[in-house]
Design a protein around this motif. Structure first.
Motif, PDB file in Angstrom:
ATOM      1  N   SER A 263       0.877  -1.338  -0.099  1.00 29.24           N
ATOM      2  CA  SER A 263       0.145   0.129  -0.125  1.00 29.24           C
ATOM      3  C   SER A 263       0.920   1.376  -0.022  1.00 29.24           C
ATOM      4  O   SER A 263       0.775   2.284  -0.902  1.00 29.24           O
ATOM      5  CB  SER A 263      -1.136  -0.034   1.086  1.00 29.24           C
ATOM      6  N   ALA A 264       1.751   1.342   1.070  1.00 20.02           N
ATOM      7  CA  ALA A 264       2.679   2.443   1.072  1.00 20.02           C
ATOM      8  C   ALA A 264       3.517   2.647  -0.350  1.00 20.02           C
ATOM      9  O   ALA A 264       3.695   3.888  -0.780  1.00 20.02           O
ATOM     10  CB  ALA A 264       3.848   2.250   1.937  1.00 20.02           C
ATOM     11  N   ALA A 265       4.022   1.624  -1.162  1.00 23.40           N
ATOM     12  CA  ALA A 265       4.588   1.710  -2.392  1.00 23.40           C
ATOM     13  C   ALA A 265       3.542   2.062  -3.439  1.00 23.40           C
ATOM     14  O   ALA A 265       4.092   2.873  -4.348  1.00 23.40           O
ATOM     15  CB  ALA A 265       5.102   0.176  -2.836  1.00 23.40           C
ATOM     16  N   ALA A 266       2.295   1.763  -3.352  1.00 23.72           N
ATOM     17  CA  ALA A 266       1.351   2.128  -4.340  1.00 23.72           C
ATOM     18  C   ALA A 266       1.151   3.712  -4.063  1.00 23.72           C
ATOM     19  O   ALA A 266       1.107   4.354  -5.057  1.00 23.72           O
ATOM     20  CB  ALA A 266       0.095   1.353  -4.104  1.00 23.72           C
ATOM     21  N   LEU A 267       1.030   4.101  -3.023  1.00 25.97           N
ATOM     22  CA  LEU A 267       0.825   5.480  -2.587  1.00 25.97           C
ATOM     23  C   LEU A 267       1.817   6.405  -3.134  1.00 25.97           C
ATOM     24  O   LEU A 267       1.701   7.328  -3.878  1.00 25.97           O
ATOM     25  CB  LEU A 267       0.639   5.657  -1.142  1.00 25.97           C
ATOM     26  N   ASN A 268       3.083   6.000  -2.853  1.00 26.96           N
ATOM     27  CA  ASN A 268       4.183   6.728  -3.262  1.00 26.96           C
ATOM     28  C   ASN A 268       4.619   6.585  -4.691  1.00 26.96           C
ATOM     29  O   ASN A 268       4.728   7.692  -5.415  1.00 26.96           O
ATOM     30  CB  ASN A 268       5.393   6.152  -2.463  1.00 26.96           C
ATOM     31  N   GLN A 269       4.531   5.374  -5.463  1.00 26.74           N
ATOM     32  CA  GLN A 269       4.970   5.115  -6.842  1.00 26.74           C
ATOM     33  C   GLN A 269       3.750   5.501  -7.537  1.00 26.74           C
ATOM     34  O   GLN A 269       3.931   6.223  -8.743  1.00 26.74           O
ATOM     35  CB  GLN A 269       5.346   3.880  -7.139  1.00 26.74           C
ATOM     36  N   ASP A 270       2.513   5.039  -7.578  1.00 27.08           N
ATOM     37  CA  ASP A 270       1.569   4.922  -8.295  1.00 27.08           C
ATOM     38  C   ASP A 270       0.657   6.476  -8.171  1.00 27.08           C
ATOM     39  O   ASP A 270       0.070   6.877  -9.181  1.00 27.08           O
ATOM     40  CB  ASP A 270       0.290   4.049  -8.080  1.00 27.08           C
ATOM     41  N   MET A 271       0.848   7.048  -6.987  1.00 33.47           N
ATOM     42  CA  MET A 271      -0.057   8.342  -6.796  1.00 33.47           C
ATOM     43  C   MET A 271       0.820   9.684  -6.312  1.00 33.47           C
ATOM     44  O   MET A 271       0.306  10.598  -6.227  1.00 33.47           O
ATOM     45  CB  MET A 271      -1.105   8.202  -5.873  1.00 33.47           C
ATOM     46  N   GLY A 272       2.244   9.228  -6.050  1.00 36.73           N
ATOM     47  CA  GLY A 272       3.149  10.394  -5.688  1.00 36.73           C
ATOM     48  C   GLY A 272       2.753  10.708  -4.322  1.00 36.73           C
ATOM     49  O   GLY A 272       2.817  12.061  -4.006  1.00 36.73           O
ATOM     50  N   LEU A 273       2.453  10.154  -3.497  1.00 36.12           N
ATOM     51  CA  LEU A 273       1.959  10.433  -2.098  1.00 36.12           C
ATOM     52  C   LEU A 273       3.124   9.885  -0.912  1.00 36.12           C
ATOM     53  O   LEU A 273       3.006   8.530  -0.997  1.00 36.12           O
ATOM     54  CB  LEU A 273       0.635   9.898  -1.933  1.00 36.12           C
ATOM     55  N   LYS A 295       4.743  14.507   4.948  1.00 31.75           N
ATOM     56  CA  LYS A 295       4.096  13.260   4.414  1.00 31.75           C
ATOM     57  C   LYS A 295       2.621  13.697   4.062  1.00 31.75           C
ATOM     58  O   LYS A 295       1.924  14.238   4.735  1.00 31.75           O
ATOM     59  CB  LYS A 295       4.405  12.425   5.580  1.00 31.75           C
ATOM     60  N   ASP A 296       2.591  13.369   2.752  1.00 27.06           N
ATOM     61  CA  ASP A 296       0.931  13.387   2.315  1.00 27.06           C
ATOM     62  C   ASP A 296       0.084  12.424   2.934  1.00 27.06           C
ATOM     63  O   ASP A 296      -0.993  12.918   3.170  1.00 27.06           O
ATOM     64  CB  ASP A 296       1.131  13.073   0.834  1.00 27.06           C
ATOM     65  N   ILE A 297       0.587  11.478   3.368  1.00 28.77           N
ATOM     66  CA  ILE A 297      -0.321  10.181   4.243  1.00 28.77           C
ATOM     67  C   ILE A 297       0.040  10.325   5.554  1.00 28.77           C
ATOM     68  O   ILE A 297       1.378  10.108   5.980  1.00 28.77           O
ATOM     69  CB  ILE A 297      -0.215   9.092   3.379  1.00 28.77           C
ATOM     70  N   SER A 298      -0.945  10.433   6.243  1.00 31.56           N
ATOM     71  CA  SER A 298      -0.658  10.227   7.825  1.00 31.56           C
ATOM     72  C   SER A 298      -0.536   8.847   8.051  1.00 31.56           C
ATOM     73  O   SER A 298      -1.131   7.865   7.529  1.00 31.56           O
ATOM     74  CB  SER A 298      -1.951  10.633   8.813  1.00 31.56           C
TER      75      SER A 298
END
Ligand code: HEC
Ligand code: HEC
Length: 455
Positions: A263-273, A295-298
């Motif tokens: 999930s963390a990788a998807a947030l960072n790589q797929d969505m730039g979060l 950090k964009d995501i808490s």
């Protein structure tokens, strides 16, 4: 007189239907996800919380559902909780790619965000044994960006036809895709490696996370000691959270170790979060990319994404009492599909969610890597997985693809159109099973496909 018959007939019919359901429920494999199993065959079949969650967990799941659907926006203006998208990204929400928690199809319009993404690397390995990132591009192509930055490159796909001829003269033409990047914002290296990946289904992932390492390793036969031509082996990826190598479970090459990391990788790589596990912005050479360090995501949001992926229930297998389905199921074993698509196993103890523990499940995967031959190869190693190896994907819920997502595009980049094409793509360790399939008579092939449709 007529009325009496009617009075008798209705309860008998109801009884008969009741018995049929009862009998079906008793056939092995109906409860694909053990007690988490969902009984729904509609387009929502992949979207229900596991059936056996505690009331508190079911409430948490429902709250988390909203964030999986949430569209994030670029910049820091609109909405504090759901901004920070990009500068580089592939899509704006998880469900944009995992539509109704289902699989994506290869895009018809490459200029629109889709559930197909391209991993990138160059020769060599990084400090953790993973693929070596491409200077200026990182480990994944982001073909969308915010207004201040350029998209990294455009994607271009061409196809080569491959003919498969059956002993009974039936001909199937497969389309082999070739991926090319054009209009890149800076020069791409000559030794660029690409790995296309299509978004896969979300149901049941928590159960796969709950498998003990010993259970996964039971089927390992790295040096093919039993001489059946199949040598499954486990992948070991790097866990950023635990700072060590751990058995890989998720992604098409089983390179990811947990649903939190995925999930963390998807947030960072797929969505730039950015988030606690991957705190750096994903732009590697863009001049207008500023990392504000926030950090964009808490932490709480990351837990929500993770919990959601852990607790989606698996839809029950259907028509298991049907004679054609039963014949197909026997053939599945006879021709050796079950050597990799391991029908059943029992979960161990899930560290945080009791509902996932000790469940007898029917995922039809061994969670191991197999060499699937030259035509499926991406030639991009991913931790221990070679350029030809892929993780056996689970088959539970696969028969509902058409109902949920309106297509049956299969394999790691969705190149196969339907079950038969998927089987015909099996080479390497899968070639014996494929050859045996081609040798079946028409009605046997149809039964095998009926069985896949029942999962
Ligand atoms: C751009 C499309 C895209 C977006 C957006 C996306 N995913 Fe995915 N997802 C994929 C692809 C492609 C894979 C397969 C990745 C691989 O093979 O490494 C995947 C795999 C996964 C898996 C592992 C599935 C398995 O069977 O191993 C999980 C869990 C997951 N995604 C969760 C999420 C979550 C949570 C989000 C939102 C934060 C998200 N995804 C956003 C495309 C996407
Ligand atoms: C050697 C191990 C092996 C054997 C034997 C095998 N498979 Fe597979 N199967 C795989 C792997 C690995 C993939 C994924 C390959 C890829 O995505 O490129 C796969 C993919 C599939 C898919 C597509 C799943 C998806 O989510 O896209 C289906 C359907 C399938 N197999 C059915 C079968 C059937 C039916 C048989 C027997 C004729 C069979 N397989 C035999 C390893 C195997």
């Amino acid at each position: 007189m007529k009325n009496i018959y009617l009075f008798l007939a209705i309860p008998i019919i109801i009884l008969a239907i009741g018995c049929k359901k009862e009998m079906e429920a008793n056939v092995e494999g109906v409860f694909s996800g053990g007690a988490t199993t969902i009984f729904d065959e509609t387009s929502n079949a992949y979207t229900f919380p596991s059936n056996n969650l505690s009331t508190v967990d079911a409430d948490t799941h429902i709250e988390a559902d909203a964030i999986f659907e949430q569209k994030f926006v670029t910049g820091e203006i609109f909405n504090k909780d759901f901004d920070g998208l990009g500068p580089q990204f592939n899509h704006v929400s998880c469900s944009g790619c995992h539509l109704r928690n289902g699989r994506a199809a290869p895009p018809t319009n490459l200029n629109e965000p889709s559930g197909l993404l391209i991993r990138l690397s160059i020769d060599g390995i990084d400090d953790y044994g993973g693929p070596l990132a491409v200077p200026g591009f990182g480990g994944q192509l982001q073909n969308f960006s915010d207004m201040a930055n350029d998209r990294e490159a455009d994607l271009f796909i061409t196809y080569l036809p491959i003919q498969e001829i059956f002993p009974d003269q039936k001909v199937v033409t497969l389309s082999k895709p070739f991926y090319k990047l054009t209009n890149s914002y800076m020069n791409l290296p000559l030794n660029l490696k690409t790995s296309p990946r299509i978004a896969s289904i979300i149901p049941g992932l928590g159960l796969l996370e709950a498998l003990s390492e010993e259970t996964i390793l039971e089927y390992v036969d790295e040096f093919d000691k039993n001489k059946d031509g199949i040598s499954g082996r486990a992948n070991y990826g790097w866990s950023v959270e635990y700072g060590k190598k751990m058995i890989g479970r998720f992604g098409w090459k089983a390179a990811t170790t947990s649903l939190k990391e995925q999930s963390a990788a998807a947030l960072n790589q797929d969505m730039g979060l950015t988030n606690s596990i991957f705190p750096e912005e994903n732009c590697k050479g863009q001049t207008n990319c500023v990392d504000d360090g926030v950090k964009d995501i808490s932490l709480e949001q990351l837990e929500q994404f993770t919990f959601y992926c852990q607790t989606v229930g698996v839809p029950a297998a259907r028509n298991q009492g049907d004679s054609m389905v039963q014949r197909g199921k026997r053939l599945f074993t006879q021709i050796g599909c079950d050597k990799c698509h391991r029908p059943s196993m029992k979960t161990g103890i899930h560290p945080s969610i009791q509902a996932l523990s000790n469940q007898v499940i029917f995922p039809y995967t061994d969670m191991l890597l197999h060499d699937m031959g030259e035509d499926l190869a991406d030639n991009r190693p991913d931790f221990l997985a070679t350029g030809k190896e892929w993780r056996t994907p689970p088959l539970w819920g696969i028969g509902l693809s058409q109902v949920v997502n309106n297509h049956i595009r299969l394999m790691h980049d969705g190149r196969a159109n339907g079950f038969e094409e998927a089987i015909l793509w099996h080479n390497g360790e899968g070639v014996t099973a494929k050859k045996a399939y081609k040798l079946l008579i028409k009605s046997e092939r149809e039964s095998l496909i009926k069985f896949l449709e029942s999962l």
